[in-house]
Enzyme design. Structure first.
Site, PDB file in Angstrom:
ATOM      1  N   CYS A 104      -7.243  44.971   3.795  1.00  0.00           N
ATOM      2  CA  CYS A 104      -7.074  44.902   5.253  1.00  0.00           C
ATOM      3  C   CYS A 104      -6.829  46.325   5.763  1.00  0.00           C
ATOM      4  CB  CYS A 104      -5.879  44.012   5.573  1.00  0.00           C
ATOM      5  SG  CYS A 104      -5.250  44.171   7.256  1.00  0.00           S
TER       6      CYS A 104
ATOM      7  N   HIS B 289     -14.927  24.887  10.961  1.00  0.00           N
ATOM      8  CA  HIS B 289     -14.630  25.433   9.620  1.00  0.00           C
ATOM      9  C   HIS B 289     -14.730  26.944   9.592  1.00  0.00           C
ATOM     10  CE1 HIS B 289     -16.005  21.265   7.938  1.00  0.00           C
ATOM     11  NE2 HIS B 289     -14.801  21.223   8.475  1.00  0.00           N
TER      12      HIS B 289
ATOM     13  N   CYS C 172      -7.482  39.062   7.506  1.00  0.00           N
ATOM     14  CA  CYS C 172      -6.445  39.495   6.562  1.00  0.00           C
ATOM     15  C   CYS C 172      -5.733  38.274   5.973  1.00  0.00           C
ATOM     16  CB  CYS C 172      -5.427  40.377   7.294  1.00  0.00           C
ATOM     17  SG  CYS C 172      -3.974  40.756   6.312  1.00  0.00           S
TER      18      CYS C 172
ATOM     19  N   ASN D 164     -20.605  23.995  10.330  1.00  0.00           N
ATOM     20  CA  ASN D 164     -21.302  25.077   9.651  1.00  0.00           C
ATOM     21  C   ASN D 164     -20.615  26.411   9.889  1.00  0.00           C
ATOM     22  OD1 ASN D 164     -23.074  23.112   8.839  1.00  0.00           O
ATOM     23  ND2 ASN D 164     -24.513  23.492  10.513  1.00  0.00           N
TER      24      ASN D 164
HETATM   25  C1  BV8 Z   1      -7.863  19.190   5.619  1.00  0.00           C
HETATM   26  C2  BV8 Z   1     -16.090  26.015   4.962  1.00  0.00           C
HETATM   27  C3  BV8 Z   1      -5.565  18.770   5.919  1.00  0.00           C
HETATM   28  C4  BV8 Z   1     -16.005  26.676   3.636  1.00  0.00           C
HETATM   29  C5  BV8 Z   1     -15.943  23.621   4.526  1.00  0.00           C
HETATM   30  C6  BV8 Z   1     -10.243  11.981   1.119  1.00  0.00           C
HETATM   31  C7  BV8 Z   1     -10.576  11.473   2.360  1.00  0.00           C
HETATM   32  C8  BV8 Z   1     -10.594  12.288   3.479  1.00  0.00           C
HETATM   33  C9  BV8 Z   1     -10.308  13.641   3.353  1.00  0.00           C
HETATM   34  C10 BV8 Z   1     -10.014  14.134   2.125  1.00  0.00           C
HETATM   35  C11 BV8 Z   1      -9.970  13.324   1.009  1.00  0.00           C
HETATM   36  N1  BV8 Z   1      -9.649  14.089  -0.049  1.00  0.00           N
HETATM   37  C12 BV8 Z   1      -9.483  15.385   0.355  1.00  0.00           C
HETATM   38  C13 BV8 Z   1      -9.687  15.397   1.667  1.00  0.00           C
HETATM   39  C14 BV8 Z   1      -9.596  16.523   2.516  1.00  0.00           C
HETATM   40  C15 BV8 Z   1     -10.861  17.371   2.443  1.00  0.00           C
HETATM   41  C16 BV8 Z   1     -12.147  16.569   2.392  1.00  0.00           C
HETATM   42  O1  BV8 Z   1     -12.646  16.095   3.390  1.00  0.00           O
HETATM   43  N2  BV8 Z   1     -12.698  16.421   1.177  1.00  0.00           N
HETATM   44  C17 BV8 Z   1     -13.920  15.672   1.022  1.00  0.00           C
HETATM   45  C18 BV8 Z   1     -14.813  16.376  -0.012  1.00  0.00           C
HETATM   46  C19 BV8 Z   1     -13.567  14.268   0.623  1.00  0.00           C
HETATM   47  N3  BV8 Z   1     -10.854  18.085   3.700  1.00  0.00           N
HETATM   48  C20 BV8 Z   1     -10.174  19.218   3.773  1.00  0.00           C
HETATM   49  O2  BV8 Z   1      -9.602  19.750   2.827  1.00  0.00           O
HETATM   50  C21 BV8 Z   1     -10.113  19.832   5.156  1.00  0.00           C
HETATM   51  N4  BV8 Z   1      -8.764  20.161   5.461  1.00  0.00           N
HETATM   52  O3  BV8 Z   1      -8.099  18.020   5.487  1.00  0.00           O
HETATM   53  O4  BV8 Z   1      -6.623  19.700   5.940  1.00  0.00           O
HETATM   54  C22 BV8 Z   1      -5.098  18.773   4.487  1.00  0.00           C
HETATM   55  C23 BV8 Z   1      -4.294  19.810   4.094  1.00  0.00           C
HETATM   56  C24 BV8 Z   1      -3.816  19.812   2.778  1.00  0.00           C
HETATM   57  C25 BV8 Z   1      -4.180  18.796   1.868  1.00  0.00           C
HETATM   58  C26 BV8 Z   1      -5.059  17.763   2.282  1.00  0.00           C
HETATM   59  C27 BV8 Z   1      -5.523  17.760   3.596  1.00  0.00           C
HETATM   60  C28 BV8 Z   1     -10.939  21.107   5.184  1.00  0.00           C
HETATM   61  C29 BV8 Z   1     -12.411  20.760   5.120  1.00  0.00           C
HETATM   62  C30 BV8 Z   1     -13.229  22.013   5.401  1.00  0.00           C
HETATM   63  C31 BV8 Z   1     -13.760  22.555   4.085  1.00  0.00           C
HETATM   64  N5  BV8 Z   1     -14.651  23.706   4.373  1.00  0.00           N
HETATM   65  N6  BV8 Z   1     -16.695  24.692   4.836  1.00  0.00           N
HETATM   66  C32 BV8 Z   1     -17.352  27.110   3.151  1.00  0.00           C
HETATM   67  O5  BV8 Z   1     -18.380  26.688   3.723  1.00  0.00           O
HETATM   68  O6  BV8 Z   1     -17.386  27.889   2.185  1.00  0.00           O
HETATM   69  S1  BV8 Z   1     -16.678  22.095   4.438  1.00  0.00           S
HETATM   70  C33 BV8 Z   1     -18.265  22.259   3.824  1.00  0.00           C
HETATM   71  O7  BV8 Z   1     -18.617  20.995   3.372  1.00  0.00           O
HETATM   72  C34 BV8 Z   1     -19.301  22.669   4.851  1.00  0.00           C
HETATM   73  O8  BV8 Z   1     -18.728  23.184   6.015  1.00  0.00           O
HETATM   74  C35 BV8 Z   1     -20.082  21.389   5.157  1.00  0.00           C
HETATM   75  O9  BV8 Z   1     -20.103  21.055   6.495  1.00  0.00           O
HETATM   76  C36 BV8 Z   1     -19.289  20.346   4.462  1.00  0.00           C
HETATM   77  C37 BV8 Z   1     -20.086  19.279   3.807  1.00  0.00           C
HETATM   78  O10 BV8 Z   1     -21.012  19.936   2.935  1.00  0.00           O
HETATM   79  P1  BV8 Z   1     -22.566  19.435   2.815  1.00  0.00           P
HETATM   80  O11 BV8 Z   1     -22.585  18.184   2.024  1.00  0.00           O
HETATM   81  O12 BV8 Z   1     -23.484  20.517   2.461  1.00  0.00           O
HETATM   82  O13 BV8 Z   1     -22.951  19.094   4.259  1.00  0.00           O
HETATM   83  P2  BV8 Z   1     -22.847  17.720   4.780  1.00  0.00           P
HETATM   84  O14 BV8 Z   1     -21.694  16.935   4.261  1.00  0.00           O
HETATM   85  O15 BV8 Z   1     -22.809  17.978   6.200  1.00  0.00           O
HETATM   86  O16 BV8 Z   1     -24.181  16.965   4.151  1.00  0.00           O
HETATM   87  C38 BV8 Z   1     -25.493  17.473   4.383  1.00  0.00           C
HETATM   88  C39 BV8 Z   1     -26.178  16.363   5.191  1.00  0.00           C
HETATM   89  O17 BV8 Z   1     -27.323  16.879   5.809  1.00  0.00           O
HETATM   90  C40 BV8 Z   1     -26.616  15.197   4.301  1.00  0.00           C
HETATM   91  O18 BV8 Z   1     -26.247  13.977   4.884  1.00  0.00           O
HETATM   92  C41 BV8 Z   1     -28.154  15.357   4.266  1.00  0.00           C
HETATM   93  O19 BV8 Z   1     -28.800  14.099   4.199  1.00  0.00           O
HETATM   94  C42 BV8 Z   1     -28.406  15.984   5.621  1.00  0.00           C
HETATM   95  N7  BV8 Z   1     -29.617  16.778   5.734  1.00  0.00           N
HETATM   96  C43 BV8 Z   1     -30.261  17.484   4.777  1.00  0.00           C
HETATM   97  N8  BV8 Z   1     -31.342  18.110   5.331  1.00  0.00           N
HETATM   98  C44 BV8 Z   1     -31.362  17.792   6.653  1.00  0.00           C
HETATM   99  C45 BV8 Z   1     -30.271  16.950   6.922  1.00  0.00           C
HETATM  100  N9  BV8 Z   1     -30.008  16.469   8.156  1.00  0.00           N
HETATM  101  C46 BV8 Z   1     -30.866  16.817   9.151  1.00  0.00           C
HETATM  102  N10 BV8 Z   1     -31.940  17.622   8.972  1.00  0.00           N
HETATM  103  C47 BV8 Z   1     -32.225  18.121   7.742  1.00  0.00           C
HETATM  104  N11 BV8 Z   1     -33.296  18.913   7.568  1.00  0.00           N
HETATM  105 ZN    ZN Z   2      -3.377  42.836   7.025  1.00  0.00          ZN
END
Ligand code: BV8
Ligand code: ZN
Length: 253
Positions: free
Chosen positions: A147, A119, A127, A102
């Site tokens: 910046c 994240h 910057c 988060n």
């Molecule tokens: C990277 C900041 C190397 C920004 C965020 C295929 C397989 C594996 C990986 C990948 C792939 N294809 C692409 C990728 C890479 C990609 C990725 O994982 N994509 C996913 C969509 C498949 N990852 C990246 O790009 C990461 N970097 O891998 O670098 C690289 C470099 C170059 C090229 C490729 C790779 C960077 C990932 C970080 C992205 N930034 N946040 C911003 O917030 O603006 S991630 C963002 O999404 C949030 O931080 C959040 O944590 C995350 C997921 O979003 P949500 O769905 O909202 O949350 P979550 O998934 O946690 O789901 C909510 C859950 O809560 C549900 O299960 C629900 O049931 C539950 N819930 C609901 N209410 C409750 C609850 N639980 C408890 N209590 C409740 N009350």
């Molecule tokens: Zn700067």
């Protein structure tokens, strides 16, 4: 909800505990998860399309405004009982590591220290040319604001899709997952990687893993315990059951 006896015993006697939280943890504070972020003003955007370097390069103003809208929304929220339960747990467990996906800063606002922000944190800006963190002006004339050191645009201090996570944060998170006795995965779908691979890393290293989520996730079947419930309800129940019986009946707070 009935808590499994072996979970109460294992977590109550654990020396090292690591916790991974996702956007679902903040849901009860009123912060929309990524999937729900398409509400109101941003309904026409897919968050995954806005939280990318390409989107910022293409339309920096809109991306900056989306984060400003989220910052304003988050500033009006408060930590909930689940955040307070994690703080209590951090005081009771000898070695406690909190890892979050988060970017809302709610764990720190609830009093937890040393939180690993995989994240980043959208309440901060940095910057685009590497000068480092910079204050977010109250009412910037230009969006994104420049910046103060080099004049190039500021950006939210978060990790976008396609960007690498901070290496030190990832290393500390993987280290904690690799040595803990119990790992908790709370409020995350485990769909976003590399963070989403941490529960499996803990399992493979021999930890017992508890998942707390109202819904099923790709990890649920592998969890040692999978409790279907909200963070704000299950965590206080768990903490009270394990660490509060001693204060019950003595009139302590
Ligand atoms: C990277 C900041 C190397 C920004 C965020 C295929 C397989 C594996 C990986 C990948 C792939 N294809 C692409 C990728 C890479 C990609 C990725 O994982 N994509 C996913 C969509 C498949 N990852 C990246 O790009 C990461 N970097 O891998 O670098 C690289 C470099 C170059 C090229 C490729 C790779 C960077 C990932 C970080 C992205 N930034 N946040 C911003 O917030 O603006 S991630 C963002 O999404 C949030 O931080 C959040 O944590 C995350 C997921 O979003 P949500 O769905 O909202 O949350 P979550 O998934 O946690 O789901 C909510 C859950 O809560 C549900 O299960 C629900 O049931 C539950 N819930 C609901 N209410 C409750 C609850 N639980 C408890 N209590 C409740 N009350
Ligand atoms: Zn700067």
């Amino acid at each position: 909800m009935t808590l499994p006896e072996d979970l109460v015993e294992k977590l109550g006697s654990a020396r090292r505990v690591a916790v991974l939280t996702g956007a679902g943890f903040s849901a009860e504070s009123g912060v929309p998860t990524f999937r729900d972020a398409r509400t109101g003003l941003w309904a026409r955007y897919r968050p995954e399309d806005l939280a990318t370097p390409e989107a910022f390069a293409r339309d920096p103003r809109s991306v900056w405004e989306w984060y400003a809208w989220r910052r304003d929304l988050i500033a009006k929220t408060q930590p909930h009982a689940g955040h307070r339960a994690l703080l209590e747990m951090s005081r009771r467990v000898p070695i406690f590591t909190l890892i979050t996906q988060n970017v809302d800063g709610l764990h720190e606002r609830s009093g937890c220290a040393g939180v690993i922000e995989l994240h980043g944190n959208l309440m901060r800006a940095r910057c685009t040319m590497g000068c480092g963190e910079a204050p977010i002006p109250a009412a910037p004339e230009i969006l994104p604001p420049p910046c103060p050191r080099c004049g190039r645009p500021l950006r939210p201090d978060v990790v976008w899709f396609g960007e690498c996570l901070p290496a030190d944060a990832v290393a500390r998170a993987r280290e904690a997952a690799g040595v803990c006795d119990v790992f908790l995965s709370v409020g995350t779908s485990t769909l976003v990687h590399p963070a989403g691979a941490l529960p499996d890393a803990a399992l493979e290293a021999g930890a017992a893993v508890l998942e707390v989520n109202p819904g099923e996730t790709p990890f649920s079947r592998r969890a040692t315990w999978s409790l279907r419930g909200k963070a704000g309800a299950v965590l206080p129940l768990l903490v009270d059951r394990i660490w509060k019986p001693t204060t019950q009946g003595r009139g302590d707070d």
